[in-house]
Design a protein around this motif. Structure first.
Motif, PDB file in Angstrom:
ATOM      1  N   GLY A   1       0.592  -1.470  -0.084  1.00  0.00           N
ATOM      2  CA  GLY A   1      -0.085  -0.081  -0.081  1.00  0.00           C
ATOM      3  C   GLY A   1       1.005   1.337  -0.050  1.00  0.00           C
ATOM      4  N   VAL A   2       2.028   1.162   0.607  1.00  0.00           N
ATOM      5  CA  VAL A   2       2.883   2.420   0.763  1.00  0.00           C
ATOM      6  C   VAL A   2       3.466   2.651  -0.557  1.00  0.00           C
ATOM      7  CG1 VAL A   2       4.843   3.224   1.641  1.00  0.00           C
ATOM      8  CG2 VAL A   2       3.199   2.070   3.258  1.00  0.00           C
ATOM      9  N   VAL A   3       3.666   1.481  -1.601  1.00  0.00           N
ATOM     10  CA  VAL A   3       4.299   1.801  -2.854  1.00  0.00           C
ATOM     11  C   VAL A   3       3.325   2.209  -3.632  1.00  0.00           C
ATOM     12  CG1 VAL A   3       5.507   0.633  -4.664  1.00  0.00           C
ATOM     13  CG2 VAL A   3       5.969  -0.176  -2.495  1.00  0.00           C
ATOM     14  N   VAL A   4       2.171   1.848  -3.384  1.00  0.00           N
ATOM     15  CA  VAL A   4       1.082   2.356  -4.374  1.00  0.00           C
ATOM     16  C   VAL A   4       0.744   3.969  -4.259  1.00  0.00           C
ATOM     17  CG1 VAL A   4      -1.390   2.384  -4.697  1.00  0.00           C
ATOM     18  CG2 VAL A   4      -0.314   0.253  -4.197  1.00  0.00           C
ATOM     19  N   GLY A   5       1.355   4.406  -3.063  1.00  0.00           N
ATOM     20  CA  GLY A   5       1.161   6.053  -3.025  1.00  0.00           C
ATOM     21  C   GLY A   5       1.936   6.857  -4.254  1.00  0.00           C
ATOM     22  N   PRO A   6       3.508   6.550  -3.967  1.00  0.00           N
ATOM     23  CA  PRO A   6       4.095   7.199  -5.182  1.00  0.00           C
ATOM     24  C   PRO A   6       3.525   6.923  -6.581  1.00  0.00           C
ATOM     25  CG  PRO A   6       5.499   6.209  -3.514  1.00  0.00           C
ATOM     26  CD  PRO A   6       4.185   5.844  -3.317  1.00  0.00           C
ATOM     27  N   ALA A   7       3.179   5.524  -6.783  1.00  0.00           N
ATOM     28  CA  ALA A   7       2.673   5.218  -7.969  1.00  0.00           C
ATOM     29  C   ALA A   7       1.343   6.160  -8.632  1.00  0.00           C
ATOM     30  CB  ALA A   7       2.193   3.710  -7.987  1.00  0.00           C
ATOM     31  N   ILE A   8       0.329   6.263  -7.466  1.00  0.00           N
ATOM     32  CA  ILE A   8      -0.735   7.503  -7.704  1.00  0.00           C
ATOM     33  C   ILE A   8      -0.157   8.576  -8.091  1.00  0.00           C
ATOM     34  CG2 ILE A   8      -2.725   8.446  -6.755  1.00  0.00           C
ATOM     35  CD1 ILE A   8      -3.016   5.941  -5.224  1.00  0.00           C
ATOM     36  N   GLY A   9       0.886   9.025  -7.311  1.00  0.00           N
ATOM     37  CA  GLY A   9       1.308  10.350  -7.621  1.00  0.00           C
ATOM     38  C   GLY A   9       2.214  10.347  -8.956  1.00  0.00           C
ATOM     39  N   TRP A  10       2.926   9.607  -9.303  1.00  0.00           N
ATOM     40  CA  TRP A  10       3.378   9.466 -10.478  1.00  0.00           C
ATOM     41  C   TRP A  10       2.402   9.459 -11.843  1.00  0.00           C
ATOM     42  CZ3 TRP A  10       3.431   5.907 -14.646  1.00  0.00           C
ATOM     43  CH2 TRP A  10       4.380   6.023 -15.526  1.00  0.00           C
ATOM     44  N   ALA A  11       1.418   8.745 -11.477  1.00  0.00           N
ATOM     45  CA  ALA A  11       0.318   8.791 -12.769  1.00  0.00           C
ATOM     46  C   ALA A  11      -0.292  10.181 -12.842  1.00  0.00           C
ATOM     47  CB  ALA A  11      -0.770   7.817 -12.029  1.00  0.00           C
ATOM     48  N   CYS A  12      -0.437  10.849 -11.650  1.00  0.00           N
ATOM     49  CA  CYS A  12      -1.053  12.238 -11.711  1.00  0.00           C
ATOM     50  C   CYS A  12      -0.054  12.907 -12.468  1.00  0.00           C
ATOM     51  CB  CYS A  12      -0.974  12.777 -10.380  1.00  0.00           C
ATOM     52  SG  CYS A  12      -2.359  12.214  -9.446  1.00  0.00           S
ATOM     53  N   VAL A  13       1.343  12.988 -12.383  1.00  0.00           N
ATOM     54  CA  VAL A  13       2.246  13.954 -12.869  1.00  0.00           C
ATOM     55  C   VAL A  13       2.353  13.444 -14.465  1.00  0.00           C
ATOM     56  CG1 VAL A  13       4.806  14.416 -13.274  1.00  0.00           C
ATOM     57  CG2 VAL A  13       3.622  14.217 -11.085  1.00  0.00           C
ATOM     58  N   ARG A  14       2.256  12.251 -14.599  1.00  0.00           N
ATOM     59  CA  ARG A  14       2.354  11.656 -15.992  1.00  0.00           C
ATOM     60  C   ARG A  14       1.222  12.174 -16.856  1.00  0.00           C
ATOM     61  NH1 ARG A  14       2.849  10.498 -20.454  1.00  0.00           N
ATOM     62  NH2 ARG A  14       3.680   8.696 -21.286  1.00  0.00           N
ATOM     63  N   PHE A  15      -0.127  11.818 -16.420  1.00  0.00           N
ATOM     64  CA  PHE A  15      -1.227  11.836 -17.139  1.00  0.00           C
ATOM     65  C   PHE A  15      -2.263  13.230 -17.096  1.00  0.00           C
ATOM     66  CE2 PHE A  15      -0.247   7.418 -16.783  1.00  0.00           C
ATOM     67  CZ  PHE A  15      -0.215   6.897 -18.031  1.00  0.00           C
TER      68      PHE A  15
ATOM     69  N   GLU B   1       1.620  25.142 -20.530  1.00  0.00           N
ATOM     70  CA  GLU B   1       2.069  24.081 -20.188  1.00  0.00           C
ATOM     71  C   GLU B   1       2.804  23.937 -18.825  1.00  0.00           C
ATOM     72  OE1 GLU B   1       5.991  21.724 -22.403  1.00  0.00           O
ATOM     73  OE2 GLU B   1       4.590  23.116 -23.794  1.00  0.00           O
ATOM     74  N   GLY B   2       3.670  25.157 -18.536  1.00  0.00           N
ATOM     75  CA  GLY B   2       4.122  25.209 -17.262  1.00  0.00           C
ATOM     76  C   GLY B   2       3.255  24.919 -16.096  1.00  0.00           C
ATOM     77  N   ILE B   3       2.338  25.770 -16.316  1.00  0.00           N
ATOM     78  CA  ILE B   3       1.454  25.865 -14.935  1.00  0.00           C
ATOM     79  C   ILE B   3       0.710  24.389 -14.806  1.00  0.00           C
ATOM     80  CG2 ILE B   3      -1.095  26.797 -14.334  1.00  0.00           C
ATOM     81  CD1 ILE B   3      -0.095  29.422 -15.738  1.00  0.00           C
ATOM     82  N   ALA B   4       0.306  23.888 -16.040  1.00  0.00           N
ATOM     83  CA  ALA B   4      -0.287  22.487 -16.013  1.00  0.00           C
ATOM     84  C   ALA B   4       0.597  21.495 -15.277  1.00  0.00           C
ATOM     85  CB  ALA B   4      -0.815  21.945 -17.410  1.00  0.00           C
ATOM     86  N   SER B   5       2.133  21.395 -16.019  1.00  0.00           N
ATOM     87  CA  SER B   5       2.758  20.359 -15.111  1.00  0.00           C
ATOM     88  C   SER B   5       3.068  20.674 -13.642  1.00  0.00           C
ATOM     89  CB  SER B   5       4.170  20.550 -15.873  1.00  0.00           C
ATOM     90  OG  SER B   5       4.869  21.648 -15.792  1.00  0.00           O
ATOM     91  N   LEU B   6       3.055  22.101 -13.389  1.00  0.00           N
ATOM     92  CA  LEU B   6       3.274  22.485 -11.933  1.00  0.00           C
ATOM     93  C   LEU B   6       1.936  22.004 -11.064  1.00  0.00           C
ATOM     94  CD1 LEU B   6       5.448  24.037 -10.479  1.00  0.00           C
ATOM     95  CD2 LEU B   6       3.884  25.900 -10.174  1.00  0.00           C
ATOM     96  N   ALA B   7       0.700  22.161 -11.630  1.00  0.00           N
ATOM     97  CA  ALA B   7      -0.329  21.741 -11.163  1.00  0.00           C
ATOM     98  C   ALA B   7      -0.520  20.245 -10.883  1.00  0.00           C
ATOM     99  CB  ALA B   7      -1.710  22.079 -11.801  1.00  0.00           C
ATOM    100  N   ALA B   8       0.134  19.556 -11.931  1.00  0.00           N
ATOM    101  CA  ALA B   8       0.235  17.957 -11.901  1.00  0.00           C
ATOM    102  C   ALA B   8       1.258  17.596 -10.875  1.00  0.00           C
ATOM    103  CB  ALA B   8       0.551  17.526 -13.286  1.00  0.00           C
ATOM    104  N   VAL B   9       2.082  18.220 -10.635  1.00  0.00           N
ATOM    105  CA  VAL B   9       3.080  17.686  -9.621  1.00  0.00           C
ATOM    106  C   VAL B   9       2.575  18.062  -8.132  1.00  0.00           C
ATOM    107  CG1 VAL B   9       5.240  18.212  -8.421  1.00  0.00           C
ATOM    108  CG2 VAL B   9       5.268  18.016 -11.010  1.00  0.00           C
ATOM    109  N   GLY B  10       1.917  19.184  -8.063  1.00  0.00           N
ATOM    110  CA  GLY B  10       1.232  19.624  -6.825  1.00  0.00           C
ATOM    111  C   GLY B  10       0.277  18.427  -6.514  1.00  0.00           C
TER     112      GLY B  10
END
Lengths: 437, 267
Positions: free
Chosen positions: A157-171, A182-191
């Motif tokens: 379950g702990v590993v799933v956390g970063p995976a969810i985060g990565w999916a947010c940043v990626r998609f 573009e910049g704002i979108a990627s910043l928002a995605a990282v946040g």
């Protein structure tokens, strides 16, 4: 011609290279040059030799010739011989290593320890396959699961956390589909990614674990923190502290150099506060005070609290060591990186940090060694590291009165680890030394 | 003036003309001022550099010439006035700065190679990480430029193993690998032994002949005479005089320029 010195001179031939003169006399010559070159050196050499011989004459018979390995008490030892009573080490060895870890589960920390070397291999030697870094990243959870046991679904379950985060940043940026800059979108995605990960860890993991455990139970028998002790405990705290303090220290050192006043203030405040407080105080805070600040009923493992404090303490020192390395780089390196168009993170990662960390290696290893030895301070808050285990052993009627053997054994353990770190750092410095500046 | 020299001059003007003819200037600086604290280091700088133009900037130390060219790729920030590079304005906008930096190459007095990377890695780093080029392509181009600065056989060595002149040539190749439209040189030969100055200047002459827009801070007056379209003399933060090389050297207008030239040309 005699007495006349011509001013003009032209070399008539190229002087060919010739081998250097052979050092005179092999071993004897070496000894004369290094040990007996003058009266003072000769006397110093002889005195040193006498001192070493004296120590060896005391220690060797005590430790090797007259030592006793098999006895059930100090009296038993004395009946056999008057050397070191190593029987105590022999009898309590497992306790020194594992503390009160259940006998039949001891294979788990052993497996974790062996896997530790696989995990640090790619970090220590560049020849290791790069793919292993994935294993290194997962290792902390694996080790946690092996040592503390419990359901496998927790760590997963702990590993799933970063995976969810990565999916947010990626998609997420592509979902925004050009409606945003573009910049704002990627910043928002990282946040969003960071937020999603944090929320998942806070609320999702327990539910995830419960849900999957209802379907399929995979787990190891849980072991309480109170049963951990000995070198196992020292290693857990030491290795976690070392692994955590380097990256945190790097971030703090960079933050301290930042132009952003808020980030700089936070980093300086953290470093100065943590450095200004004795480690023992921090350990007491971890032990007694921290629970006042947490919501009532929060179960927060004592060892985890100690690891956090030790890591924070070492990070503050690490940050200052690395800041020294950063300050040691010529300004031109920053400018060259800038002029090539590298952004801040790339120039830090590719140009500045590799050089700054290399300069800082002696200081970094110094901090590591200090941290590792400081783990013995946890005895103050009642954790049974090797030094903590001495009290019950010495209080035991059978072994009452034994001192040298026990402390010597613990010293040997710490020496082996610290010496290994020191040798590795020298290897690394040699390896990274490409030409001179 | 000899015939050959005249011919060279004409050829030079033709290049300038063709550069001008393209209509756009590579660099456009207007009313630019800069202070270090209270010290007014650059005063009302106005300068247009045409595409393909080669300018040598000279002047006594502390006159602001290095600061001027360092403003062009935002290593220093100017406080008032405008700087346009290839049509993009240099402002605090980080995106513009990154774009300009990838258009403008720079060589430093102290070379500033990355000592922990080999020569070829120095050259491929920016193309791979900034331009996101495939490694193979970046390496091919690096080899081409290293060959062009006559140092192809040293590609796998580290900067610390090279002589000063070789290091500076690697630095030039490193900049060229980003295929810049403008090259800035900040006293590229000042830290070199006399024997090595020539090998670096040869490379710069070769580069000049290829039509690169160049701004060179240098005291190599021979080089200036040979390749520059225009020479700029700076003193105390301002442009005191600018002219074509022949006129600049043979008939300097300002007293300050005459004094400077008499001092650097007297031995």
């Amino acid at each position: 011609m005699a007495g006349e010195r011509p001013v003009a001179f032209v070399a008539e031939r190229q002087i060919p290279p010739s081998p250097p003169p052979v050092r005179t006399g092999g071993a004897l010559g070496w000894a004369r040059d290094n040990l007996f070159s003058g009266i003072f050196n000769s006397v110093a050499t002889l005195l040193s030799l006498a001192f070493v011989a004296y120590i060896l004459a005391m220690v060797v018979p005590w430790l090797f010739l007259d030592s006793v390995w098999n006895a059930s008490s100090l009296q038993g030892c004395r009946e056999v011989d008057d050397g070191a009573c190593l029987a105590v080490i022999n009898e309590r060895f497992m306790q020194f290593v594992f503390g009160f870890y259940p006998d039949d589960l001891r294979w788990r920390p052993v497996v974790a320890f062996v896997l530790l070397f696989v995990a640090i291999w790619p970090a220590l030697f560049s020849s290791a396959p790069r793919k292993l870094l994935i294993f290194s990243a997962l290792y902390p959870l694996l080790a946690y699961w092996l040592i503390w046991g419990g359901s496998l679904w927790g760590p997963v379950g702990v590993v799933v956390g970063p995976a969810i985060g990565w999916a947010c940043v990626r998609f997420l940026p592509s979902l925004a589909g050009g409606r945003l800059d573009e910049g704002i979108a990627s910043l928002a995605a990282v946040g969003t990614g960071i937020l999603a990960t944090a929320l998942w860890w806070l609320f999702g993991v327990t539910a995830f674990e419960d849900a999957l455990s209802a379907v399929l139970v995979i787990g190891l028998e849980p072991v309480e923190s109170a049963r951990l002790g000995g070198f196992l405990l020292s290693s857990i705290i030491g290795v976690s502290g070392i692994a955590g303090s380097l990256p945190i220290g790097i971030v703090l050192a960079l933050g301290r150099q930042s132009n952003l006043i808020l980030i700089k203030a936070v980093c300086v405040g953290f470093i100065e506060f943590i450095r200004g407080v004795p480690l023992i105080t921090l350990l007491f805070v971890a032990w007694l005070l921290l629970s006042y600040f947490l919501p009532p009923g929060t179960e927060f493992d004592l060892i985890l609290r100690v690891v956090i404090m030790v890591t924070a303490f070492a990070s503050a020192y690490m940050a200052e060591v690395i800041r020294g390395g950063l300050a040691g780089l010529p300004r031109g390196q920053y400018e060259a990186a800038d002029s090539l168009g590298l952004d801040y993170w790339k120039s830090m990662r590719l140009i500045i940090l590799p050089q700054a960390l290399k300069i800082s290696i002696p200081g970094i290893v110094n901090t590591f060694i200090g941290l590792f030895k400081d783990t013995t301070l946890v005895i103050i808050i009642g954790l049974l590291d090797p030094v903590g285990l001495l009290q019950p052993i010495r209080a035991d009627q059978n072994w009452n009165g034994i001192v040298w053997e026990l402390y010597g054994f613990i010293a040997l353990f710490f020496f082996i680890f610290c010496f290994a770190m020191s040798r590795y750092s020298m290897y690394l410095e040699r390896n990274l030394d490409v030409g001179h500046r | 003036m000899t015939d050959a020299a005249t011919e060279r001059d004409e050829a030079r003007r033709a290049t300038t003309a063709s550069g001008t003819a393209s209509g756009e200037s590579a660099i456009e600086i207007a009313g630019m001022n800069k202070w270090f604290g209270d010290f007014h280091v650059l005063r009302d700088i106005n300068l247009s550099v045409f595409r393909g133009e080669r300018i040598v900037v000279c002047g006594p130390s502390g006159s602001g010439k290095s600061t001027l060219i360092r403003c062009i790729n935002a290593l220093e920030n100017h406080q008032t006035g405008t700087i346009f590079v290839e049509g993009t304005e240099l402002s605090s906008d980080l995106k513009n700065i990154d774009r300009i930096r990838s258009e403008v190459g720079m060589c430093f007095q102290q070379f500033n190679l990355f000592p922990h990377l080999s020569v070829i890695e120095n050259c491929t780093l920016a193309p791979i990480w900034v331009r996101r080029e495939p490694k193979k392509e970046a390496e091919e181009r690096a080899r081409y430029y290293l060959e062009r600065v006559k140092i192809g056989d040293q590609a796998l060595k580290y900067p610390g193993q090279l002589s000063g002149g070789q290091q500076q040539r690697v630095a030039i190749a490193r900049s060229l690998c980003m295929q810049p439209r403008i090259m800035l040189f900040d006293e590229p030969t000042s830290a070199l032994d006399p024997e090595m100055i020539k090998e670096v200047l040869d490379v710069m002459v070769d580069l000049a002949e290829s039509g690169m827009t160049m701004l060179v801070v240098s005291h190599e007056m021979g080089f200036a005479r040979q390749v520059a379209h225009r020479i700029i003399f700076m003193d105390e933060g301002q442009i005191v005089e600018q002219n074509e090389p022949e006129a600049f050297f043979n008939n300097p207008q300002s007293e300050r320029t005459r004094l400077f030239l008499s001092q650097i040309l007297s031995h």
